[in-house]
Design a protein around this motif. Structure first.
Motif, PDB file in Angstrom:
ATOM      1  N   LEU A  18     -38.366  11.632 -37.205  1.00 46.03           N
ATOM      2  CA  LEU A  18     -38.254  13.033 -36.791  1.00 46.03           C
ATOM      3  C   LEU A  18     -37.797  13.847 -37.983  1.00 46.03           C
ATOM      4  CD1 LEU A  18     -38.576  14.613 -34.099  1.00 46.03           C
ATOM      5  CD2 LEU A  18     -36.097  14.387 -33.815  1.00 46.03           C
ATOM      6  N   LYS A  19     -38.314  15.072 -38.075  1.00 46.50           N
ATOM      7  CA  LYS A  19     -37.932  15.946 -39.182  1.00 46.50           C
ATOM      8  C   LYS A  19     -37.397  17.255 -38.624  1.00 46.50           C
ATOM      9  CE  LYS A  19     -39.706  17.613 -43.640  1.00 46.50           C
ATOM     10  NZ  LYS A  19     -40.890  17.603 -44.535  1.00 46.50           N
ATOM     11  N   LEU A  20     -36.213  17.613 -39.075  1.00 42.65           N
ATOM     12  CA  LEU A  20     -35.583  18.867 -38.697  1.00 42.65           C
ATOM     13  C   LEU A  20     -35.638  19.827 -39.876  1.00 42.65           C
ATOM     14  CD1 LEU A  20     -32.337  17.492 -36.995  1.00 42.65           C
ATOM     15  CD2 LEU A  20     -34.618  17.805 -35.997  1.00 42.65           C
ATOM     16  N   SER A  21     -35.658  21.098 -39.577  1.00 45.01           N
ATOM     17  CA  SER A  21     -35.627  22.093 -40.632  1.00 45.01           C
ATOM     18  C   SER A  21     -34.563  23.135 -40.331  1.00 45.01           C
ATOM     19  CB  SER A  21     -36.987  22.766 -40.803  1.00 45.01           C
ATOM     20  OG  SER A  21     -37.332  23.491 -39.645  1.00 45.01           O
ATOM     21  N   CYS A  22     -34.136  23.816 -41.378  1.00 43.53           N
ATOM     22  CA  CYS A  22     -33.087  24.828 -41.278  1.00 43.53           C
ATOM     23  C   CYS A  22     -33.392  25.908 -42.290  1.00 43.53           C
ATOM     24  CB  CYS A  22     -31.739  24.180 -41.545  1.00 43.53           C
ATOM     25  SG  CYS A  22     -30.347  25.322 -41.674  1.00 43.53           S
ATOM     26  N   ALA A  23     -33.710  27.105 -41.804  1.00 47.45           N
ATOM     27  CA  ALA A  23     -34.068  28.221 -42.670  1.00 47.45           C
ATOM     28  C   ALA A  23     -32.920  29.221 -42.714  1.00 47.45           C
ATOM     29  CB  ALA A  23     -35.335  28.893 -42.157  1.00 47.45           C
ATOM     30  N   VAL A  24     -32.598  29.667 -43.910  1.00 51.93           N
ATOM     31  CA  VAL A  24     -31.475  30.576 -44.119  1.00 51.93           C
ATOM     32  C   VAL A  24     -31.996  31.963 -44.458  1.00 51.93           C
ATOM     33  CG1 VAL A  24     -29.382  31.028 -45.446  1.00 51.93           C
ATOM     34  CG2 VAL A  24     -30.084  28.671 -44.967  1.00 51.93           C
ATOM     35  N   THR A  28     -28.461  34.618 -49.444  1.00 49.75           N
ATOM     36  CA  THR A  28     -29.040  33.368 -49.904  1.00 49.75           C
ATOM     37  C   THR A  28     -28.212  32.712 -51.002  1.00 49.75           C
ATOM     38  OG1 THR A  28     -30.493  34.644 -51.341  1.00 49.75           O
ATOM     39  CG2 THR A  28     -31.388  33.960 -49.209  1.00 49.75           C
ATOM     40  N   ASP A  29     -27.229  33.411 -51.554  1.00 48.98           N
ATOM     41  CA  ASP A  29     -26.331  32.757 -52.512  1.00 48.98           C
ATOM     42  C   ASP A  29     -25.474  31.708 -51.825  1.00 48.98           C
ATOM     43  OD1 ASP A  29     -23.387  34.746 -52.541  1.00 48.98           O
ATOM     44  OD2 ASP A  29     -25.097  35.003 -51.210  1.00 48.98           O
ATOM     45  N   MET A  30     -25.461  31.719 -50.504  1.00 48.98           N
ATOM     46  CA  MET A  30     -24.704  30.724 -49.750  1.00 48.98           C
ATOM     47  C   MET A  30     -25.486  29.420 -49.588  1.00 48.98           C
ATOM     48  SD  MET A  30     -21.732  31.971 -48.817  1.00 48.98           S
ATOM     49  CE  MET A  30     -21.638  32.583 -50.502  1.00 48.98           C
ATOM     50  N   THR A  31     -26.677  29.330 -50.172  1.00 55.45           N
ATOM     51  CA  THR A  31     -27.529  28.162 -49.950  1.00 55.45           C
ATOM     52  C   THR A  31     -27.420  27.120 -51.059  1.00 55.45           C
ATOM     53  OG1 THR A  31     -29.431  29.206 -51.020  1.00 55.45           O
ATOM     54  CG2 THR A  31     -29.186  29.539 -48.643  1.00 55.45           C
ATOM     55  N   VAL A  32     -26.472  27.298 -51.985  1.00 54.91           N
ATOM     56  CA  VAL A  32     -26.403  26.357 -53.108  1.00 54.91           C
ATOM     57  C   VAL A  32     -26.136  24.942 -52.603  1.00 54.91           C
ATOM     58  CG1 VAL A  32     -25.121  25.747 -55.191  1.00 54.91           C
ATOM     59  CG2 VAL A  32     -25.718  28.136 -54.743  1.00 54.91           C
ATOM     60  N   ASN A  33     -25.096  24.788 -51.823  1.00 56.72           N
ATOM     61  CA  ASN A  33     -24.770  23.478 -51.246  1.00 56.72           C
ATOM     62  C   ASN A  33     -24.941  23.565 -49.738  1.00 56.72           C
ATOM     63  OD1 ASN A  33     -24.086  22.229 -53.681  1.00 56.72           O
ATOM     64  ND2 ASN A  33     -22.005  23.022 -53.569  1.00 56.72           N
ATOM     65  N   LEU A  50     -25.340  16.032 -47.824  1.00 56.98           N
ATOM     66  CA  LEU A  50     -25.347  17.298 -48.550  1.00 56.98           C
ATOM     67  C   LEU A  50     -26.512  17.314 -49.522  1.00 56.98           C
ATOM     68  CD1 LEU A  50     -22.400  19.077 -50.294  1.00 56.98           C
ATOM     69  CD2 LEU A  50     -24.282  18.246 -51.683  1.00 56.98           C
ATOM     70  N   ILE A  51     -27.094  18.498 -49.706  1.00 62.22           N
ATOM     71  CA  ILE A  51     -28.137  18.675 -50.712  1.00 62.22           C
ATOM     72  C   ILE A  51     -27.793  19.907 -51.526  1.00 62.22           C
ATOM     73  CG2 ILE A  51     -29.630  19.882 -49.037  1.00 62.22           C
ATOM     74  CD1 ILE A  51     -32.031  18.699 -50.636  1.00 62.22           C
ATOM     75  N   THR A  52     -27.827  19.755 -52.842  1.00 60.28           N
ATOM     76  CA  THR A  52     -27.528  20.881 -53.719  1.00 60.28           C
ATOM     77  C   THR A  52     -28.798  21.688 -54.004  1.00 60.28           C
ATOM     78  OG1 THR A  52     -27.983  19.729 -55.792  1.00 60.28           O
ATOM     79  CG2 THR A  52     -25.770  19.460 -54.847  1.00 60.28           C
ATOM     80  N   TRP A  53     -28.608  22.807 -54.656  1.00 61.47           N
ATOM     81  CA  TRP A  53     -29.750  23.646 -55.012  1.00 61.47           C
ATOM     82  C   TRP A  53     -30.770  22.868 -55.846  1.00 61.47           C
ATOM     83  CZ3 TRP A  53     -31.547  28.259 -53.586  1.00 61.47           C
ATOM     84  CH2 TRP A  53     -32.511  28.873 -54.403  1.00 61.47           C
ATOM     85  N   ASN A  54     -30.276  21.986 -56.702  1.00 65.10           N
ATOM     86  CA  ASN A  54     -31.168  21.204 -57.568  1.00 65.10           C
ATOM     87  C   ASN A  54     -31.768  19.990 -56.868  1.00 65.10           C
ATOM     88  OD1 ASN A  54     -30.745  22.897 -59.798  1.00 65.10           O
ATOM     89  ND2 ASN A  54     -28.882  21.787 -60.369  1.00 65.10           N
ATOM     90  N   ASP A  72     -36.818  23.482 -49.803  1.00 66.62           N
ATOM     91  CA  ASP A  72     -37.791  24.371 -50.427  1.00 66.62           C
ATOM     92  C   ASP A  72     -37.041  25.647 -50.752  1.00 66.62           C
ATOM     93  OD1 ASP A  72     -39.773  26.176 -51.088  1.00 66.62           O
ATOM     94  OD2 ASP A  72     -41.157  25.483 -49.535  1.00 66.62           O
ATOM     95  N   ASN A  73     -36.674  25.799 -52.002  1.00 64.21           N
ATOM     96  CA  ASN A  73     -35.859  26.942 -52.397  1.00 64.21           C
ATOM     97  C   ASN A  73     -36.619  28.265 -52.305  1.00 64.21           C
ATOM     98  OD1 ASN A  73     -33.607  25.338 -52.853  1.00 64.21           O
ATOM     99  ND2 ASN A  73     -34.092  25.045 -55.017  1.00 64.21           N
ATOM    100  N   THR A  74     -37.932  28.204 -52.345  1.00 66.55           N
ATOM    101  CA  THR A  74     -38.703  29.448 -52.212  1.00 66.55           C
ATOM    102  C   THR A  74     -38.612  29.990 -50.791  1.00 66.55           C
ATOM    103  OG1 THR A  74     -40.782  28.354 -51.620  1.00 66.55           O
ATOM    104  CG2 THR A  74     -40.313  28.646 -53.977  1.00 66.55           C
ATOM    105  N   LYS A  75     -38.287  29.111 -49.856  1.00 68.08           N
ATOM    106  CA  LYS A  75     -38.168  29.519 -48.450  1.00 68.08           C
ATOM    107  C   LYS A  75     -36.725  29.456 -47.957  1.00 68.08           C
ATOM    108  CE  LYS A  75     -42.777  27.734 -47.323  1.00 68.08           C
ATOM    109  NZ  LYS A  75     -43.549  26.785 -46.489  1.00 68.08           N
ATOM    110  N   TYR A  76     -35.794  29.081 -48.849  1.00 65.70           N
ATOM    111  CA  TYR A  76     -34.385  28.901 -48.461  1.00 65.70           C
ATOM    112  C   TYR A  76     -34.299  28.025 -47.208  1.00 65.70           C
ATOM    113  CZ  TYR A  76     -33.670  32.524 -51.898  1.00 65.70           C
ATOM    114  OH  TYR A  76     -33.677  33.249 -53.074  1.00 65.70           O
ATOM    115  N   THR A  77     -34.986  26.925 -47.277  1.00 60.81           N
ATOM    116  CA  THR A  77     -35.074  26.018 -46.135  1.00 60.81           C
ATOM    117  C   THR A  77     -34.735  24.603 -46.577  1.00 60.81           C
ATOM    118  OG1 THR A  77     -36.763  27.376 -45.058  1.00 60.81           O
ATOM    119  CG2 THR A  77     -36.591  25.079 -44.352  1.00 60.81           C
TER     120      THR A  77
END
Length: 121
Positions: A18-24, A28-33, A50-54, A72-77
């Motif tokens: 199963l795959k879950l997604s989470c879009a912010v 968006t500066d809160m999406t680093v970690n 945890l997943i970092t920006w990199n 996907d940093n282009t989608k902040y997801t």
């Protein structure tokens, strides 16, 4: 204002994936970690990973290679892909943004709305 909108989840069988997604949206500066947590019935909410920006990853010990995260940093997801699911994985799954590590625990500043995952035997 930061909003985390989750999608995915549902009822699956033992051994399924199963795959879950989470879009912010919003700050968006809160999406680093960012990360994932879950809460089983009658249990405390627990950290999954945890997943970092990199794209650097860290997981709780119980994951044991069954779960992975991506983003996907282009989608902040961010995404959580779960494999070899068991009934013990039944829980409400939450994503979190802006994780801070305090005294041995990760605390997000913002939470997604949660999504139910049920694994049936």
């Amino acid at each position: 204002q930061v909003q985390l909108v989750q999608s995915g989840g549902g009822l699956v069988q033992v051994g399924d994936s199963l795959k879950l997604s989470c879009a912010v949206s919003g700050r968006t500066d809160m999406t680093v970690n960012m990360g994932w947590f879950r809460q089983a019935p009658g249990e405390d909410r627990e950290y999954i990973g945890l997943i970092t920006w990199n794209g650097d990853l860290a997981f709780a010990d119980f994951v044991k290679g069954r779960f992975t995260m991506s983003r996907d940093n282009t989608k902040y997801t961010i995404y959580l892909e779960m494999n070899s699911l068991t009934p013990e994985d039944t829980a409400v799954y939450y994503c979190g943004a802006n994780l801070q590590y305090v005294r041995g625990y990760y605390y997000p500043s913002y939470w997604g709305q949660g999504t139910q995952v049920n694994v049936s035997s």
